[in-house]
Design an enzyme around this catalytic site. Structure first.
Site, short mmCIF file in Angstrom:
data_model
loop_
_atom_site.label_atom_id
_atom_site.label_comp_id
_atom_site.label_asym_id
_atom_site.label_seq_id
_atom_site.Cartn_x
_atom_site.Cartn_y
_atom_site.Cartn_z
N GLU A 1 -35.18 36.20 -19.09
CA GLU A 1 -35.98 35.09 -18.93
C GLU A 1 -37.07 35.31 -19.90
O GLU A 1 -37.38 36.39 -20.43
CB GLU A 1 -36.37 35.29 -17.41
CG GLU A 1 -35.43 35.16 -16.50
CD GLU A 1 -36.00 35.07 -14.82
OE1 GLU A 1 -35.76 33.99 -14.09
OE2 GLU A 1 -36.97 35.75 -14.39
N ASP B 1 -45.31 32.90 -13.56
CA ASP B 1 -45.25 32.98 -15.02
C ASP B 1 -46.50 32.26 -15.75
O ASP B 1 -46.67 31.04 -15.55
CB ASP B 1 -44.18 32.56 -15.69
CG ASP B 1 -42.64 33.13 -15.17
OD1 ASP B 1 -42.84 33.80 -14.10
OD2 ASP B 1 -41.70 32.42 -15.47
#
Ligand code: FRU
Length: 482
Positions: free
Chosen positions: A196, A22
């Site tokens: 998430e 990420d």
């Protein structure tokens, strides 16, 4: 050079070596865009999570700096965000220096909690706060804090998720250290297993004086293309809690390709710009790149529009891409054979470019397919098309190159696009091709499809198929690497 392997993106960020997932802590400050990212300093698979760090003046030319926040005996450093604390609400600033404050998840096997670290030198050196954690609810899964300054309530607002409960939780704080819980958001119709990497932001509604709130959410599974991907909600936020305008069953996806995850937006910018991870957890640890694994998507300019389908998100490549492009092919005409001949006779080839096409859609009852095969070579092609009967845009990477490293990789991925939703009976596509990716934006950002591909370096051809093409351009995109 360090950035010249066969699958090395030439205008997307990837770390020089090792693993990334990420993007984290996206923020603009003092002439620099900061990109932090989940990074393994010790290997090419997920592990030892640390915040890697790169800075850029223009969202494309990135300078990779030493890792910013490293794992320690307390745990790994998971995803989170970063703010510029201009009023020094945190008190971390000394002698008039403005602190940058990172809010991240500290991960241990049995507990995830929210921690702070700060920098007084434009993000180079980071100090972990001595009274961490700042939020601990004694849960195993509780992560990915997304923080911004909410001017009306003069508070910092955090959105953070309880992943396995598929719940977003809102907190507020005057000083980034003490947090008060103010609300929750859940959505019964969200597919998949976990939530998430949330991101909450206020956006103008194009063509009006109103604003709406956008909530981006990454979901661990259950997307149209399969595996991990992203949903969004549009609604209102009153400083305490978010409420979605979407009706039950109205599930919106950010991207219909297979490789768009964990996108968040930059703090501290006038325009709203997002950046995601160009990957899917189904096979992220297996993709055949070396000596790095993982890359970021194109940065995107975000817009909210109001159409007959209600509020909708529009996404286009961030406009900073334009100076990197140069014309290499332009065509106007009516005949696809002539278009392909023109491509051949001009010896047009490429592995880093943007192709735009505009085509007239055949009549209501027609069937057929139109589009272009890119990265075409011996036995290889990636097909980008619009299927008229099915009314869908698709990318087919079944024969795109290496696909066998994981069974979930190969396939054809599509997005619904009704014929009548294409203005004036025409479809426009913008197709960004890099050494290992294809990102498609349709009709000025109505639909996005992002996918990895791993073709042979020599597969650089084009072939148009179907009818109706009126205008085509191909612009080279120069490498951003030294
Ligand atoms: C999303 C994610 C986050 C977590 C991080 C760990 O891809 O699972 O929820 O913070 O990756 O690397």
């Amino acid at each position: 050079t360090a950035y010249n392997q066969p699958f090395r993106p030439q205008y997307h960020f990837s770390p020089r070596i090792n693993w990334t997932n990420d993007p984290n802590g996206l923020v603009y400050y003092d002439g620099e865009y900061h990109l932090f990212y989940q990074y393994n300093p010790k290997g090419i698979r997920w592990g030892h999570m640390t915040w890697g760090h790169a800075v850029s003046p223009d969202l494309f030319h990135w300078n990779e700096l030493p890792p910013a926040i490293a794992e320690d005996e307390k745990g790994m450093i998971f995803s989170g965000s970063c703010v510029v604390d201009a009023k020094n609400t945190s008190g971390f600033g000394k002698n008039g220096q403005i602190p940058m404050v990172a809010i991240y998840t500290n991960h241990r096997e049995t507990n995830q909690s929210q921690h702070l670290a700060y920098s007084l030198d434009r993000g180079r050196a980071w100090t972990k706060y001595e009274n961490n954690p700042v939020i601990d609810v004694q849960k195993k899964d509780f992560r990915d804090p997304n923080v911004f300054w909410h001017e009306p309530s003069k508070r910092w607002v955090m959105t953070v998720v309880l992943p396995t409960e598929k719940k977003a939780v809102f907190y507020r704080s005057a000083n980034l250290k003490q947090w008060e819980k103010t609300g929750e958001f859940a959505s019964a119709d969200s597919p998949g297993n976990i939530w998430e990497c949330p991101a909450l932001l206020e956006m103008p509604v194009a063509g009006s004086k109103r604003t709406k709130w956008l909530l981006l959410m990454s979901i661990g599974a259950g997307t149209p293309a399969g595996g991990s991907g992203m949903q969004y909600y549009i609604g209102d936020f009153d400083g305490k809690s978010f409420r979605s305008d979407f009706k039950q069953g109205d599930v919106r996806f950010v991207d219909y390709g297979k490789d768009y995850y964990a996108a968040i937006t930059f703090n501290n910018t006038p325009r709203k710009i997002s950046l995601g991870w160009l990957n899917n957890w189904q096979y992220a640890n297996d993709i055949p790149t070396n000596p790095f694994r993982g890359a970021m998507t194109l940065p995107r300019d975000l817009k909210i529009v109001q159409s007959k389908n209600g509020y909708e998100l529009r996404q286009e490549a961030a406009r900073e891409i334009r100076p990197l492009t140069s014309d290499s092919f332009q065509w106007r005409g009516l005949d696809t054979k002539e278009l392909n001949r023109s491509i051949d006779s001009n010896r047009i080839k490429g592995d880093a470019y943007v192709l735009t096409l505009e085509a007239e859609l055949p009549g209501q009852t027609a069937t057929g397919d139109l589009g272009v095969k890119v990265r075409k070579g011996a036995g290889e092609e990636t097909i980008v098309g619009y299927n008229v009967a099915r009314q869908e845009v698709y990318v087919d990477r079944t024969h795109s190159g290496q696909t066998g490293f994981k069974k979930e990789f190969s396939g054809r991925f599509s997005a619904p696009l009704k014929r009548e939703d294409s203005p004036n009976g025409r479809i426009k596509m913008q197709i960004f091709v890099d050494r290992s990716s294809v990102e498609v934006f349709v009709n000025d950002g109505q639909v996005a499809l992002t996918n990895l591909i791993f073709p042979k370096p020599a597969s650089q051809g084009f072939e148009f198929f179907g009818d109706g093409f009126r205008a085509v351009t191909i612009r080279n995109i120069e490498s951003v690497w030294p």
